[in-house]
Design a protein around this motif. Sequence first.
Motif, PDB file in Angstrom:
ATOM      1  N   SER B 180       0.831  -1.193   0.000  1.00 12.99           N
ATOM      2  CA  SER B 180       0.000   0.000   0.000  1.00 12.99           C
ATOM      3  C   SER B 180       0.869   1.247   0.000  1.00 12.99           C
ATOM      4  CB  SER B 180      -0.917   0.002   1.234  1.00 12.99           C
ATOM      5  OG  SER B 180      -0.152  -0.069   2.411  1.00 12.99           O
ATOM      6  N   ALA B 181       0.215   2.385  -0.188  1.00  7.66           N
ATOM      7  CA  ALA B 181       0.908   3.665  -0.159  1.00  7.66           C
ATOM      8  C   ALA B 181       0.386   4.461   1.024  1.00  7.66           C
ATOM      9  CB  ALA B 181       0.661   4.433  -1.456  1.00  7.66           C
ATOM     10  N   GLY B 182       1.236   5.272   1.619  1.00  5.00           N
ATOM     11  CA  GLY B 182       0.785   6.084   2.743  1.00  5.00           C
ATOM     12  C   GLY B 182       1.587   7.369   2.834  1.00  5.00           C
ATOM     13  N   PHE B 201       6.096   3.811   0.528  1.00  3.35           N
ATOM     14  CA  PHE B 201       5.606   2.556  -0.029  1.00  3.35           C
ATOM     15  C   PHE B 201       5.737   1.502   1.057  1.00  3.35           C
ATOM     16  CE2 PHE B 201       5.462  -1.340  -2.371  1.00  3.35           C
ATOM     17  CZ  PHE B 201       4.727  -1.072  -3.515  1.00  3.35           C
TER      18      PHE B 201
END
Lengths: 239, 239
Positions: B180-182, B201
């Motif tokens: 996921s991306a944050g 990432f």
Amino acid sequence: MSGSVTYMDIKTEIVGRIRRGDWPLDTIIPGEVELAAQLGCARATVNRALRELADEGVVERRRKAGTRVVAGQNRSARIDIPVIRTQIEAAGAHYRYELRKRKIVAARDPIRARLDLQSDQEVLSLECLHFAGDAPYQLEVRWINLAAVPAARDEPFEQIGPNEWLLREKPLTDAEHVMSAGNATKHQASALHIEERDAVFIVERRTWLGAETITWVRLVHVGATFQLRSRNLQQLETD
Amino acid sequence: MSGSVTYMDIKTEIVGRIRRGDWPLDTIIPGEVELAAQLGCARATVNRALRELADEGVVERRRKAGTRVVAGQNRSARIDIPVIRTQIEAAGAHYRYELRKRKIVAARDPIRARLDLQSDQEVLSLECLHFAGDAPYQLEVRWINLAAVPAARDEPFEQIGPNEWLLREKPLTDAEHVMSAGNATKHQASALHIEERDAVFIVERRTWLGAETITWVRLVHVGATFQLRSRNLQQLETD
DNA sequence: GAGTGGTCTAGACCACGGT
DNA sequence: CCGTGGTCTAGACCACTCC
């Protein structure tokens, strides 16, 4: 006779021996002929089991050298890049598609390189938005090689997204995916209804038919809501 | 006799027929026996070719129903989650490892659920930083199930990272990855020498040995410099 | 050169799942 | 029921690669 030994039995047995520590890392395990004798089955059966274990990254095989335990070294995972409509509908949301831009242009440099084009050939540039319910879910920025897919020239892409259209129209033999994280640009943020610099998850995909590059696409997802998952099951018996 | 027909020949031939439009989407292709006769080889050879194509998502097979063309529907990709040291050294940079935190705690709820623990069992909580040259490259936050890996209790993890240690000490049978991306939290940003809210990432991995959960780890990378790539080659002959 | 995996064959029986 | 894929076997030859 008591039912034959299956290749699954053999995989379970071998993973079991590795797991129990009988065959630590880097061990060269017995050859196919010997294993077949030990386990009471044909060499072809052992071969299939070992081939699959090699494919899963549990062992490494080389002619003459034999089969070596490398379990865990190669962390490879199989992921499914979801087809957007399917994914949204599977989540129980209504899928909506919107075309934002459609333009035929001569390929300039970043795109020309990605599509592996020689000269300033024409490409179709598209920008689309995919919604889950009322919320923007994915921003799609795509270039299609018109030399490879001439039919795209006459397709308006107003009712159907380029992804689904290409799947129907054009087979593919090869795909490359690059996944990364980024901060939303102003443009992306306004399209996706998020704040500028919010995290986005980006998947870039190139596809080929034989030697010919078909399309390059950048799929931008809202980072906070998007995940890619993989689960590699070994399907071992409980012990 | 002119050399046998190989399973690779058959794969190429079948993909070719699909590509040429002989077998459009959803076509039920001839059965194994007939293909073997057409192509002049044994059924086992056809079987291997079709089995692999099914594995690659090109066709779908069901007993009695036959083999159906579904090419392109299932976008699956194989990615390699790199072993950090290898990746950094492959890029020509010096690898350095730093332990930031090591603590044995009773598993509380988010972690307890992830490690699938019943009661408040003890887990080892670790935080490490991996450098490429002088630049922080990856922040690793990990919990290890001490019931499954008692030896970890006595390992200081000062010279060797938990990733490499676990690979050596503990085989695994199963892994799950979530990507996921944050936006970087304050904590992550300061560890990675980036600004708060910069894109990161994130790869989260759980591993199992049989039914037992071994470890859960969150790997945080600087988004601007990290990519995961996959390339699925069909290795078709040029035509 | 010799040993190991890589593959093909011909035949057989089984198991699932449409009809 | 019965056709289709799923698998096992026993034997053979080949190709790579380490010694």
